[in-house]
Write a protein that holds these residues in place. Structure first.
Motif, PDB file in Angstrom:
ATOM      1  N   SER A  60       2.470   0.097   6.624  1.00  0.00           N
ATOM      2  CA  SER A  60       2.399   1.040   5.502  1.00  0.00           C
ATOM      3  C   SER A  60       0.966   1.505   5.300  1.00  0.00           C
ATOM      4  O   SER A  60       0.716   2.697   5.088  1.00  0.00           O
ATOM      5  CB  SER A  60       2.904   0.396   4.213  1.00  0.00           C
ATOM      6  N   ASP A  61       0.015   0.562   5.386  1.00  0.00           N
ATOM      7  CA  ASP A  61      -1.401   0.934   5.259  1.00  0.00           C
ATOM      8  C   ASP A  61      -1.791   1.925   6.344  1.00  0.00           C
ATOM      9  O   ASP A  61      -2.450   2.938   6.084  1.00  0.00           O
ATOM     10  CB  ASP A  61      -2.297  -0.308   5.378  1.00  0.00           C
ATOM     11  N   ARG A  62      -1.383   1.614   7.577  1.00  0.00           N
ATOM     12  CA  ARG A  62      -1.760   2.478   8.690  1.00  0.00           C
ATOM     13  C   ARG A  62      -1.140   3.862   8.574  1.00  0.00           C
ATOM     14  O   ARG A  62      -1.781   4.878   8.824  1.00  0.00           O
ATOM     15  CB  ARG A  62      -1.381   1.829  10.016  1.00  0.00           C
TER      16      ARG A  62
ATOM     17  N   TYR B  25      -2.601   3.702  -2.961  1.00  0.00           N
ATOM     18  CA  TYR B  25      -1.424   4.063  -3.751  1.00  0.00           C
ATOM     19  C   TYR B  25      -0.330   4.600  -2.838  1.00  0.00           C
ATOM     20  O   TYR B  25       0.849   4.269  -2.978  1.00  0.00           O
ATOM     21  CB  TYR B  25      -1.831   5.110  -4.797  1.00  0.00           C
ATOM     22  N   ARG B  26      -0.785   5.441  -1.866  1.00  0.00           N
ATOM     23  CA  ARG B  26       0.171   5.990  -0.894  1.00  0.00           C
ATOM     24  C   ARG B  26       0.811   4.865  -0.090  1.00  0.00           C
ATOM     25  O   ARG B  26       2.014   4.886   0.173  1.00  0.00           O
ATOM     26  CB  ARG B  26      -0.549   6.934   0.075  1.00  0.00           C
ATOM     27  N   ALA B  27      -0.030   3.893   0.314  1.00  0.00           N
ATOM     28  CA  ALA B  27       0.489   2.785   1.120  1.00  0.00           C
ATOM     29  C   ALA B  27       1.566   2.032   0.348  1.00  0.00           C
ATOM     30  O   ALA B  27       2.602   1.645   0.910  1.00  0.00           O
ATOM     31  CB  ALA B  27      -0.646   1.838   1.515  1.00  0.00           C
ATOM     32  N   ARG B  28       1.333   1.853  -0.958  1.00  0.00           N
ATOM     33  CA  ARG B  28       2.344   1.147  -1.765  1.00  0.00           C
ATOM     34  C   ARG B  28       3.623   1.963  -1.829  1.00  0.00           C
ATOM     35  O   ARG B  28       4.736   1.422  -1.754  1.00  0.00           O
ATOM     36  CB  ARG B  28       1.815   0.906  -3.184  1.00  0.00           C
ATOM     37  N   GLY B  29       3.466   3.306  -1.956  1.00  0.00           N
ATOM     38  CA  GLY B  29       4.643   4.175  -1.987  1.00  0.00           C
ATOM     39  C   GLY B  29       5.405   4.133  -0.677  1.00  0.00           C
ATOM     40  O   GLY B  29       6.641   4.107  -0.659  1.00  0.00           O
ATOM     41  N   ILE B  30       4.655   4.107   0.423  1.00  0.00           N
ATOM     42  CA  ILE B  30       5.294   4.063   1.742  1.00  0.00           C
ATOM     43  C   ILE B  30       6.036   2.742   1.907  1.00  0.00           C
ATOM     44  O   ILE B  30       7.162   2.683   2.415  1.00  0.00           O
ATOM     45  CB  ILE B  30       4.248   4.251   2.857  1.00  0.00           C
ATOM     46  N   ARG B  31       5.401   1.667   1.454  1.00  0.00           N
ATOM     47  CA  ARG B  31       6.023   0.349   1.551  1.00  0.00           C
ATOM     48  C   ARG B  31       7.329   0.323   0.763  1.00  0.00           C
ATOM     49  O   ARG B  31       8.359  -0.178   1.224  1.00  0.00           O
ATOM     50  CB  ARG B  31       5.038  -0.672   1.012  1.00  0.00           C
ATOM     51  N   ARG B  32       7.280   0.887  -0.468  1.00  0.00           N
ATOM     52  CA  ARG B  32       8.485   0.906  -1.295  1.00  0.00           C
ATOM     53  C   ARG B  32       9.564   1.743  -0.623  1.00  0.00           C
ATOM     54  O   ARG B  32      10.737   1.363  -0.608  1.00  0.00           O
ATOM     55  CB  ARG B  32       8.140   1.483  -2.674  1.00  0.00           C
TER      56      ARG B  32
END
Lengths: 86, 134
Positions: A60-62, B25-32
């Protein structure tokens, strides 16, 4: 729905244990040749799930980092946008 | 199916302009989105997917809250074996089910998680490869 109303047989548990063991990654299966004990299986499954969670976080970070390239108007950004649109 | 859902969710993530947020914040959204797409594709047949979707949809400030009296809470199974307790915590919705069911759910959850990881890795690899073309 708290139960099936019958005793769970040992064969059923063994079958589920084999099924779960088959899903673990290859290195784990190699380390534990043959049938694992139930507790070993639980331990391996827990650590595998934790590592998968970590991979989702990392990916997700990447992905978030890669998507900043979509801010630009470079041809690469256009290709990535196309990938996501299709 | 999960691939399409996830790609569509990714395309909705705002990268610039009004409403754009920091990469974390985007990473958290992508994870969700990853967990939501995974659960939505698995469907309501599985306890773990139902539990995941409930948890994601329950985010504070989103929509109406159900009055507490209506929320059914099953008593979690008392743990003897610490490993079993650990697995119950890791598998969404795993707290209240019998042991046999927990193993079934864990197997399905592991399968879907591994698939989601492979999907995200493929997207990252394609996007990185495209980035490095010059």
């Amino acid at each position: 729905m708290s139960g099936r109303g019958r005793r769970i047989t040992d064969e059923e548990i063994n079958e589920l244990i084999s099924k779960l063991q088959a899903l673990l990654p290859a290195e784990s299966r190699r380390r534990n040749a043959g049938r694992m004990s139930a507790s070993k299986l639980l331990k391996e499954t827990c650590s595998y799930i934790k590592s998968l969670h970590r991979e989702v976080d990392d990916l997700s970070d990447r992905l978030a980092g890669l998507m900043t390239t979509m801010d630009s108007n470079s041809p690469q950004a256009e290709i990535i946008r196309g990938l996501l649109r299709s | 199916m999960v691939a399409l859902r996830f790609l569509r969710a990714l395309s909705l993530v705002r990268c610039s302009g009004p409403g754009a947020r920091s990469p974390s914040y985007r990473a958290r959204g992508i994870r969700r989105a990853a967990y939501a797409c995974m659960a939505a594709s698995a469907g309501p047949r599985r306890a773990w997917s139902r539990a995941l979707l409930r948890k994601i949809r329950r985010r504070p400030g989103r929509g109406l809250r159900r009055p507490r009296a209506v929320i059914r809470r099953r008593r979690p199974v008392g743990g003897g074996d610490p490993l079993e307790v650990a697995l119950r915590r890791l598998v969404p919705g795993g707290g209240c089910m019998e042991y046999c069911r927990l193993l079934e759910e864990a197997a399905d959850y592991v399968k879907c998680l591994a698939m989601q990881v492979r999907l995200m890795q493929t997207i990252v690899d394609s996007a990185s490869h495209v980035n490095s073309i010059d």
